[in-house]
Design a protein around this motif. Sequence first.
Motif, PDB file in Angstrom:
ATOM      1  N   GLY A 117       0.814  -1.216   0.000  1.00 50.21           N
ATOM      2  CA  GLY A 117       0.000   0.000   0.000  1.00 50.21           C
ATOM      3  C   GLY A 117       0.837   1.250   0.000  1.00 50.21           C
ATOM      4  O   GLY A 117       2.009   1.248   0.408  1.00 50.21           O
ATOM      5  N   ARG A 170       3.391   4.236 -10.929  1.00 51.74           N
ATOM      6  CA  ARG A 170       2.171   5.001 -11.192  1.00 51.74           C
ATOM      7  C   ARG A 170       2.175   5.686 -12.561  1.00 51.74           C
ATOM      8  O   ARG A 170       1.149   6.187 -12.998  1.00 51.74           O
ATOM      9  N   TYR A 226      -4.649   4.379 -17.544  1.00 50.82           N
ATOM     10  CA  TYR A 226      -5.926   4.931 -17.086  1.00 50.82           C
ATOM     11  C   TYR A 226      -6.551   5.783 -18.175  1.00 50.82           C
ATOM     12  O   TYR A 226      -7.780   5.834 -18.322  1.00 50.82           O
ATOM     13  N   ARG A 274      -4.939  -2.504 -13.520  1.00 52.60           N
ATOM     14  CA  ARG A 274      -5.363  -3.366 -12.417  1.00 52.60           C
ATOM     15  C   ARG A 274      -4.700  -2.967 -11.096  1.00 52.60           C
ATOM     16  O   ARG A 274      -3.522  -2.653 -11.046  1.00 52.60           O
ATOM     17  N   LEU A 275      -5.515  -3.011 -10.027  1.00 46.96           N
ATOM     18  CA  LEU A 275      -5.052  -2.666  -8.690  1.00 46.96           C
ATOM     19  C   LEU A 275      -5.182  -3.880  -7.771  1.00 46.96           C
ATOM     20  O   LEU A 275      -6.033  -4.738  -7.989  1.00 46.96           O
ATOM     21  N   THR A 276      -4.332  -3.920  -6.755  1.00 49.06           N
ATOM     22  CA  THR A 276      -4.476  -4.964  -5.744  1.00 49.06           C
ATOM     23  C   THR A 276      -5.815  -4.770  -5.029  1.00 49.06           C
ATOM     24  O   THR A 276      -6.253  -3.634  -4.825  1.00 49.06           O
ATOM     25  N   PRO A 277      -6.490  -5.867  -4.637  1.00 50.99           N
ATOM     26  CA  PRO A 277      -7.856  -5.765  -4.104  1.00 50.99           C
ATOM     27  C   PRO A 277      -7.990  -4.869  -2.883  1.00 50.99           C
ATOM     28  O   PRO A 277      -8.924  -4.088  -2.774  1.00 50.99           O
ATOM     29  N   HIS A 278      -7.058  -4.970  -1.948  1.00 48.61           N
ATOM     30  CA  HIS A 278      -7.225  -4.267  -0.674  1.00 48.61           C
ATOM     31  C   HIS A 278      -6.403  -2.974  -0.595  1.00 48.61           C
ATOM     32  O   HIS A 278      -6.893  -1.956  -0.099  1.00 48.61           O
ATOM     33  N   THR A 279      -5.155  -3.025  -1.079  1.00 45.97           N
ATOM     34  CA  THR A 279      -4.284  -1.851  -0.924  1.00 45.97           C
ATOM     35  C   THR A 279      -4.369  -0.884  -2.097  1.00 45.97           C
ATOM     36  O   THR A 279      -3.812   0.214  -2.040  1.00 45.97           O
ATOM     37  N   LYS A 280      -5.044  -1.300  -3.186  1.00 40.32           N
ATOM     38  CA  LYS A 280      -5.262  -0.432  -4.352  1.00 40.32           C
ATOM     39  C   LYS A 280      -3.948   0.092  -4.935  1.00 40.32           C
ATOM     40  O   LYS A 280      -3.774   1.291  -5.182  1.00 40.32           O
TER      41      LYS A 280
END
Length: 439
Positions: free
Chosen positions: A145, A303, A310, A322-328
């Motif tokens: 994160g 980024r 994006y 694509r983002l990690t599920p919890h830490t985005k």
Amino acid sequence: MEQNGLKREMGLPAALATVMGTVIGGGVFFKVASVTTAAGTANLTLFVWLLGGILTICAGLTVAELATAIPQTGGAIKYVEYTYGKPWAFLLGWAQMLIYFPANVAALSIIFSTQLINLFHLANGLLLPLAILCGTSITLINFLGARVGGALQVITLIFKLIPIVLIVIFGLLTPAPVHFALLPLTAGPQQGLWTAIGGGLLATMFAYDGWLNVGSIAGELRRPQRDLPLAIVLGLALITLIYVVINFVFLRTLPLNALQGNLNAAADAAFQIFGVAGGKLVTIGILISVYGAINGYTLTGMRIPFALAYNDQLPFSQYFRRLTPHTKVPYIAGLFELAVAIVMMLFGSFDLLTDMLVFVIWGFSCLIFVAVFILRRREPELERPYKVPGYPLIPLLALVGGLFILIETLITQPGLALTGIGLTIIGLPLYYWHQHSHV
């Protein structure tokens, strides 16, 4: 002009700390090897460090005008897009994701591994595995994160300054084993003066890298007209002073031939000044500083492809978004940046990688300097909360200095320069093909 909801709460002290924290990295400890090699003498080494600082101050003051006039998220990419159009902005983003950020991660990971091997007397064959492990570990930490990556950056920022302060204070107080004259300026026996200055200046630019981002705080300053130029001049002037003084300490602690080409020069100087135990502690501080610098480039670097994806500007944008599920966190973009960095570690040395990234980014920097002149003529009514002082002299000095770096690199390292140009230019057909396929 869009303000992006930024609150103007930052004063001069915070702006000054941001400027210095952005620019000071690992280069100050390791570029002494290539600067002394290029310059050939102690006094010319100090001169090119001073010259690099003056050029950086001119560049920072120039870019700050665009930062206040175009205070949009994206910084330099937005300045280029506003002035030259989307294809040129894409090329800058492409060069950053393919060369600038991975080359920084690769070069500093090699340095981290080199210092680790030197400190603990490990086998030289571990250089690449340790460098890859270093770069990979930081990428994985950032997958936890942005808060974790940001916390690591704050901690290492504190450690970054400790070895610099210790080396400067104790190095100046310790009796000098080496003596040299500051004047007259002379190059080494095998170099012409201008060639030596050019090569030395190019080498210093990696240590001053980061100035392009100092204008990004413009939208958060309470008084940008006063505080931005003050933060840039004071911050970069202090950095220049630090770099000149710490190199003066290196040059009075070790003979020139012990510094030339020696990536362990800062550690060797620390051992000479502090003894074995103190030298090891300072070297550990240098390692933490380098680790933090790699973290900064990793945190920001992943980024860039995410931002391009994006806006659907990259092939396979759906994956880079694509983002990690919890830490985005943009993990596909992060893995891509890591993969490019590992390839660079396999094929490039520290100096090769840093010279290439400096060459490429200064090519775009020159475009940005020219943009100040273009927009002054094209849009005189554009609101400019801050205008570069000494216009047009300061922007011209920045531009001349930038062109000197580019031309010098093309003459002395044509293969490196053409590789950098080639890797950048291939982004253009990719951009138009992708745009056409989405019509």
